[in-house]
Motif scaffolding. Structure first.
Motif, PDB file in Angstrom:
ATOM      1  N   ASP A   1     -25.121  62.193  67.029  1.00  0.00           N
ATOM      2  CA  ASP A   1     -25.496  61.473  68.244  1.00  0.00           C
ATOM      3  C   ASP A   1     -24.280  60.810  68.875  1.00  0.00           C
ATOM      4  O   ASP A   1     -24.144  60.778  70.099  1.00  0.00           O
ATOM      5  CB  ASP A   1     -26.617  60.472  67.980  1.00  0.00           C
TER       6      ASP A   1
ATOM      7  N   GLU B   1     -22.453  62.026  72.637  1.00  0.00           N
ATOM      8  CA  GLU B   1     -22.207  61.057  73.700  1.00  0.00           C
ATOM      9  C   GLU B   1     -20.719  61.050  74.085  1.00  0.00           C
ATOM     10  O   GLU B   1     -20.361  61.112  75.257  1.00  0.00           O
ATOM     11  CB  GLU B   1     -22.640  59.674  73.219  1.00  0.00           C
TER      12      GLU B   1
ATOM     13  N   TRP C   1     -19.715  64.200  76.081  1.00  0.00           N
ATOM     14  CA  TRP C   1     -20.169  64.259  77.465  1.00  0.00           C
ATOM     15  C   TRP C   1     -19.528  63.181  78.319  1.00  0.00           C
ATOM     16  O   TRP C   1     -19.210  63.402  79.477  1.00  0.00           O
ATOM     17  CB  TRP C   1     -21.695  64.124  77.530  1.00  0.00           C
ATOM     18  N   VAL C   2     -19.368  62.010  77.739  1.00  0.00           N
ATOM     19  CA  VAL C   2     -18.926  60.883  78.555  1.00  0.00           C
ATOM     20  C   VAL C   2     -17.403  60.833  78.661  1.00  0.00           C
ATOM     21  O   VAL C   2     -16.862  60.448  79.693  1.00  0.00           O
ATOM     22  CB  VAL C   2     -19.488  59.567  77.972  1.00  0.00           C
TER      23      VAL C   2
ATOM     24  N   VAL D   1     -26.020  62.962  82.877  1.00  0.00           N
ATOM     25  CA  VAL D   1     -26.043  62.773  81.434  1.00  0.00           C
ATOM     26  C   VAL D   1     -25.421  61.428  81.077  1.00  0.00           C
ATOM     27  O   VAL D   1     -25.953  60.663  80.269  1.00  0.00           O
ATOM     28  CB  VAL D   1     -25.300  63.929  80.729  1.00  0.00           C
ATOM     29  N   VAL D   2     -24.288  61.124  81.721  1.00  0.00           N
ATOM     30  CA  VAL D   2     -23.594  59.869  81.418  1.00  0.00           C
ATOM     31  C   VAL D   2     -24.525  58.685  81.670  1.00  0.00           C
ATOM     32  O   VAL D   2     -24.623  57.762  80.874  1.00  0.00           O
ATOM     33  CB  VAL D   2     -22.317  59.746  82.269  1.00  0.00           C
TER      34      VAL D   2
ATOM     35  N   THR E   1     -27.668  58.747  79.122  1.00  0.00           N
ATOM     36  CA  THR E   1     -27.381  58.558  77.702  1.00  0.00           C
ATOM     37  C   THR E   1     -27.115  57.099  77.388  1.00  0.00           C
ATOM     38  O   THR E   1     -26.714  56.760  76.287  1.00  0.00           O
ATOM     39  CB  THR E   1     -26.184  59.392  77.261  1.00  0.00           C
ATOM     40  N   ASP E   2     -27.361  56.256  78.402  1.00  0.00           N
ATOM     41  CA  ASP E   2     -26.927  54.875  78.301  1.00  0.00           C
ATOM     42  C   ASP E   2     -27.126  54.282  76.917  1.00  0.00           C
ATOM     43  O   ASP E   2     -26.163  53.962  76.234  1.00  0.00           O
ATOM     44  CB  ASP E   2     -27.625  54.014  79.339  1.00  0.00           C
ATOM     45  N   ARG E   3     -28.358  54.121  76.459  1.00  0.00           N
ATOM     46  CA  ARG E   3     -28.483  53.523  75.141  1.00  0.00           C
ATOM     47  C   ARG E   3     -29.474  54.270  74.284  1.00  0.00           C
ATOM     48  O   ARG E   3     -30.671  54.241  74.533  1.00  0.00           O
ATOM     49  CB  ARG E   3     -28.895  52.047  75.226  1.00  0.00           C
TER      50      ARG E   3
ATOM     51  N   ARG F   1     -31.206  57.174  71.603  1.00  0.00           N
ATOM     52  CA  ARG F   1     -31.906  58.430  71.705  1.00  0.00           C
ATOM     53  C   ARG F   1     -33.106  58.294  72.630  1.00  0.00           C
ATOM     54  O   ARG F   1     -33.479  59.221  73.326  1.00  0.00           O
ATOM     55  CB  ARG F   1     -32.374  58.773  70.307  1.00  0.00           C
ATOM     56  N   TYR F   2     -33.776  57.162  72.603  1.00  0.00           N
ATOM     57  CA  TYR F   2     -34.964  56.988  73.413  1.00  0.00           C
ATOM     58  C   TYR F   2     -34.671  56.150  74.654  1.00  0.00           C
ATOM     59  O   TYR F   2     -35.569  55.802  75.395  1.00  0.00           O
ATOM     60  CB  TYR F   2     -36.081  56.332  72.597  1.00  0.00           C
TER      61      TYR F   2
ATOM     62  N   GLU G   1     -33.145  51.327  73.164  1.00  0.00           N
ATOM     63  CA  GLU G   1     -32.806  50.477  72.034  1.00  0.00           C
ATOM     64  C   GLU G   1     -31.301  50.351  71.899  1.00  0.00           C
ATOM     65  O   GLU G   1     -30.541  51.037  72.559  1.00  0.00           O
ATOM     66  CB  GLU G   1     -33.410  51.031  70.745  1.00  0.00           C
TER      67      GLU G   1
ATOM     68  N   ARG H   1     -42.637  58.349  69.922  1.00  0.00           N
ATOM     69  CA  ARG H   1     -42.464  57.100  70.656  1.00  0.00           C
ATOM     70  C   ARG H   1     -42.569  57.277  72.163  1.00  0.00           C
ATOM     71  O   ARG H   1     -42.847  56.341  72.887  1.00  0.00           O
ATOM     72  CB  ARG H   1     -41.106  56.492  70.317  1.00  0.00           C
ATOM     73  N   ASP H   2     -42.356  58.508  72.614  1.00  0.00           N
ATOM     74  CA  ASP H   2     -42.479  58.748  74.042  1.00  0.00           C
ATOM     75  C   ASP H   2     -43.900  59.119  74.422  1.00  0.00           C
ATOM     76  O   ASP H   2     -44.165  59.482  75.564  1.00  0.00           O
ATOM     77  CB  ASP H   2     -41.535  59.892  74.470  1.00  0.00           C
TER      78      ASP H   2
END
Lengths: 311, 168, 386
Positions: free
Chosen positions: A282, A286, A289-290, B155-156, B159-161, B163-164, B167, C201-202
């Motif tokens: 994960d 990130e 991509w970022v 995506v950037v 993808t902030d915080r 997986r969901y 959190e 969760r979604d």
């Protein structure tokens, strides 16, 4: 712009070199294995790869309940085959076995085969940990493939050709590593990721008991691990024509310089694993991509401007 | 030699395409489809279009792997390799596939192909690109880069915080 | 010339060893790991890669059942050893190597193979299923999707009480979805249950897979089993227990630093940093041998603390009130001060709750930093639900 490019005559090695290629790669891989064993501090590093191969040769092949043997076996076999095919466009010295006009794309296409292969192996064992390993590699593949593509395309852009021998010729005055350092670093990272080599070895990580390879034994494991090592060697060797001037260098013949430079890149990759812990998927996705993709795009843009300005 | 290769690859493309309808495991179906595409890519290579052939192979492998992941992620049990067919309307899709094949094959045989004038260009891929894009090359490149930048930016941002997205 | 015998002899000089740690027998495990390091024998991550199955200590009934199940999965050539005391280790390993090199013996070891192919072990057709699922083989006729086959013996399996359930706790990777025996609804494929559906969760309804982790996993606390319900690789439910919890005599560590170094080594192993993990293990062995290792320990701690990559990888993984990075910092400080790290008394109870919502790799890291002391585990299971 617009005029037909001049296509040079193919300068491939004679046909029998195709038979020599597996032998050469095998030797290089063997040497790498010995180096790795020595770096790991194992005693009798010289004998370790041989013992390992013997162990797997006599090892019993196993099968898990309701596994998908067809896909699993195909996946395992694809790994070394893809590595060999990718190596066909690799200039051994001045000339490759097959001097394709689209060498760079060919190389990338063969690399991507490994992607499908690892997933198939992980899936084929019908085991949760194997599947997790396979999926990790696909996620990693998505994250490395785009920066990787941009990195190798940058080299092609610098030479205005997809042909590897032309890319090498374009570096006569200056190695590409000097004018495109970002692309080189990204290439090295993604090369390690492609061979799921540490720090990108999460697909076969110890936390999932070997991941995609968790259920392999005997010849199946030999083919899988062997294919992985071949991939690593080929990816490292490809950095030489792309960024390090190919066989260029004083005193020694071209093939010797290729060997020396490849060994140096391999040593760097071996050291990488020694130096860094496994990057979790994960986080790497990130980061790729970022950070990596924008960086490689900027690098490609810079090189494009230089090329346009110089033309 | 080329003729033999053509028939072998053409047969492979068809057989693997047929297997897509016959196999009962989603994963195997996906890779049968991939094998079929790879045979087609090799046929394109045989036409002398090196770039297009190799790129087809490259893109198809990536696409099929992603497809396998998504299909199996959302639809199938990873535990038991549950036998399951991939196509929902087997008869209909098979009919469409066969129909399309027949129409295209008939087209190939019935069309009055022109005879070649002059030599093939030294780089057919380059010539093809010129013929297709012509003066719009710069526009297309700009569009492509713009689209890609949008994807990356999306995506950037998303993808902030975590997986969901809620959190950490 | 007998090629197989020759290869066996060559291979037997460097076998891969799968270590099964018994709770309370930490001393034997330490001796075993030290012996393996001395000989340069690799540690196998799972039964598929193992030549030697080495049980460190005397397992209780639950763990013994697991060991039998794991042994079934080790491919030939293979050898099984058990060491009850640290002093036995070297002798047993020598015996295992001798057994591995003995072609005559190994030919009898091929698991449920076809005896007529005796000459070449490697050319033997692979045996059907050598996992404990053998008894389900009659289901091999690929039950259809909606076909809720009457899996009578399957339900029975769940009723074997602790044994039936524990028979394969580590088979997450080895036969797949065995834990599903607790649930056993939906179709069956080759005797394995299908995953059932559950909300994520979604709010999507996704497959749930039951995967037990442990007790035979690399760098995993002895005897610990965590039963997971996974959606993809995200943990939806988890419950932890320690096998044979009432049978164990806690191990008394002669050196606190060694105890913490052992925990650190296992954490670094899970984090995928083999070179640092190896360094920690060497220092642990040196500390146990009574050597003065302060300088080298200081160097190791600096190396771990300075690794920006490691920090980036573990920060923000929640582990109860704190996170993995903080727990690691506490352990490093404890090694320096030669004090036991504070949070490690967690035990196995409540562990499940901490894992809910984590993905698999993060869950391994959480367990590794908490390093629950399974020697002192209370009996019983605690469940966590998300």
């Amino acid at each position: 712009m617009g005029e037909m490019p001049v296509v040079p005559d193919p300068v491939a090695l004679p046909w029998w070199s195709a038979l020599l290629l597996p032998v050469l790669l095998g030797l290089a891989t063997w040497a790498t294995l010995v180096g790795d064993a020595a770096l790991a501090g194992g005693r009798a590093a010289l004998a370790a790869p041989g013992r390992e191969a013997a162990r797997l040769l006599v090892g019993q092949r196993r099968r898990t309940v309701a596994g998908d043997g067809v896909l699993g076996r195909i996946g395992g076999a694809v790994l070394p085959i893809a590595a060999l095919l990718a190596a066909a466009v690799l200039p051994l010295g001045e000339r490759p076995v097959a001097d394709l006009s689209v060498g760079v794309v060919w190389f990338n296409a063969m690399e991507v085969m490994a992607w499908a292969a690892v997933w198939m192996v992980g899936w084929g064992s019908n085991s949760a940990l194997g599947l997790v390993g396979g999926y990790r590699f696909v996620a990693q593949g998505l994250a490395y493939e785009l920066p990787h593509m941009f990195a190798i395309i940058t080299a092609a852009l610098g030479a205005e050709s997809l042909r590897l021998t032309t890319i090498v010729e374009a570096q006569q005055d200056m190695w590409f590593v000097v004018i495109m350092p970002v692309a080189f670093v990204v290439y090295l990272m993604s090369a390690a990721a492609m061979a799921f080599w540490g720090p990108f070895d999460a697909p076969v990580g110890p936390d999932v008991a070997g991941g995609a390879a968790a259920e392999l034994s005997g010849v199946d494991r030999l083919v899988f691990t062997g294919g992985r090592w071949l991939l690593l060697v080929v990816a490292a060797a490809m950095a030489v024509p792309l960024f390090l001037g190919g066989g260029a260098g004083p005193f020694l013949p071209a093939w010797a310089w290729v060997a020396v430079k490849t060994a140096a890149v391999l040593a760097l990759l071996l050291w990488l694993r020694h130096r860094f812990p496994t990057v979790r998927m994960d986080r790497y996705v990130e980061f790729a991509w970022v950070v990596l993709i924008p960086l490689t795009i900027a690098q490609a843009l810079a090189v494009a401007l230089v090329v346009l300005g110089g033309a | 030699m080329d003729v033999v290769l053509f028939w072998v690859l053409a047969a492979a493309a068809l057989v693997f395409g047929y297997l897509v309808f016959r196999l009962d495991s989603m994963a195997q179906v996906t890779f049968a489809l991939l094998a079929s595409f790879l045979a087609v890519a090799a046929l394109v290579l045989l036409l002398g279009l090196g770039y297009l052939g190799v790129v087809t192979a490259l893109m198809m492998v990536i696409e099929m792997v992603i497809m396998a992941v998504f299909m199996i992620m959302f639809m199938m049990n990873p535990a038991g390799l549950m036998p399951m067919t991939m196509v929902h309307n087997k008869v209909g899709s098979a009919a469409i596939a066969i129909g399309t094949f027949v129409v295209l094959a008939a087209g190939i045989l019935l069309v009055d192909w022109p005879t070649r004038e002059g030599e093939p260009p030294p780089d057919p891929t380059f010539a093809l690109g010129e013929a297709l894009m012509g003066g719009q090359m710069l526009t297309m490149m700009t569009l492509g880069v713009g689209l890609f930048a949008t994807i990356v930016a999306t995506v950037v941002l998303s993808t902030d915080r975590g997986r969901y997205g809620d959190e950490r | 010339m007998d090629l197989t015998a020759l290869l066996l002899r060559v291979a037997a000089r460097r076998p891969h060893v799968l270590v099964v740690a018994v709770p309370g027998a930490t001393g034997v495990r330490l001796a075993l790991e030290a012996a393996l390091a001395r000989r340069g024998w690799p540690v196998a991550p799972g039964p598929a890669d193992a030549d030697v199955l080495a049980v460190a200590g005397m397992p209780g009934p639950e763990l013994a059942a697991v060991v039998d199940a794991v042994w079934e999965q080790v491919p030939a050539p293979r050898a099984r050893i058990g060491a009850a005391a640290p002093g036995d280790v070297d002798e047993r390993l020598d015996a295992a190597a001798a057994l591995l090199a003995d072609a005559g013996h190994q030919r009898t070891q091929v698991v449920s193979g076809n005896a007529s192919h005796g000459a070449h072990i490697h050319s033997r057709p692979e045996h059907g299923d050598h996992t404990e699922h053998g008894d389900h083989a009659e289901h091999g006729d690929h039950a259809e999707h909606g076909d809720h086959a009457e899996h009578g013996d399957h339900a029975e399996h769940g009723n074997h009480g602790e044994h039936g359930a524990d028979a394969a706790p580590d088979h997450a990777g080895h036969g797949g979805g065995h834990g599903g025996h607790h649930h056993g609804h939906g179709g069956m494929v080759a005797g394995l249950p299908m995953a059932e559906l559950g909300p994520d969760r979604d709010g999507l309804t996704l497959d749930r897979l039951h995967v037990p982790l442990g007790p035979v996993l690399p760098d995993w606390p002895a005897g610990l089993v965590v039963r997971l319900t996974l959606q993809g690789d995200v943990i939806q439910e988890a419950s932890a227990e320690v096998l044979d919890a009432r049978h164990t005599e806690p191990y008394e560590w002669p050196s606190v630093a060694a105890r913490e170094l052992d925990g650190l080594a296992r954490f670094l192993g899970v984090a995928g940093w083999p070179s640092a993990a190896g360094q920690a293990r060497r220092l642990r062995d040196a500390a146990l041998a009574g050597d003065r290792v302060e300088a080298e320990v200081g160097a190791l701690l600096r190396r771990v603390r300075r690794s920006r990559t490691l920090r980036w990888l573990i920060k923000g993984i929640p582990a109860g009130p704190t996170d993995v990075a903080a727990l690691l910092a506490a352990r490093l400080a404890a090694i320096e001060a030669a004090l036991p790290a504070a949070p490690r008394a967690v035990g196995s109870a409540g562990l499940g709750d901490l894992l809910v919502g984590a993905e698999l790799a993060a869950a391994r890291l959480i367990v590794a930093t908490l390093d629950p002391d399974t020697d002192r585990a209370e009996a019983g299971t605690e469940a966590g639900h998300g």
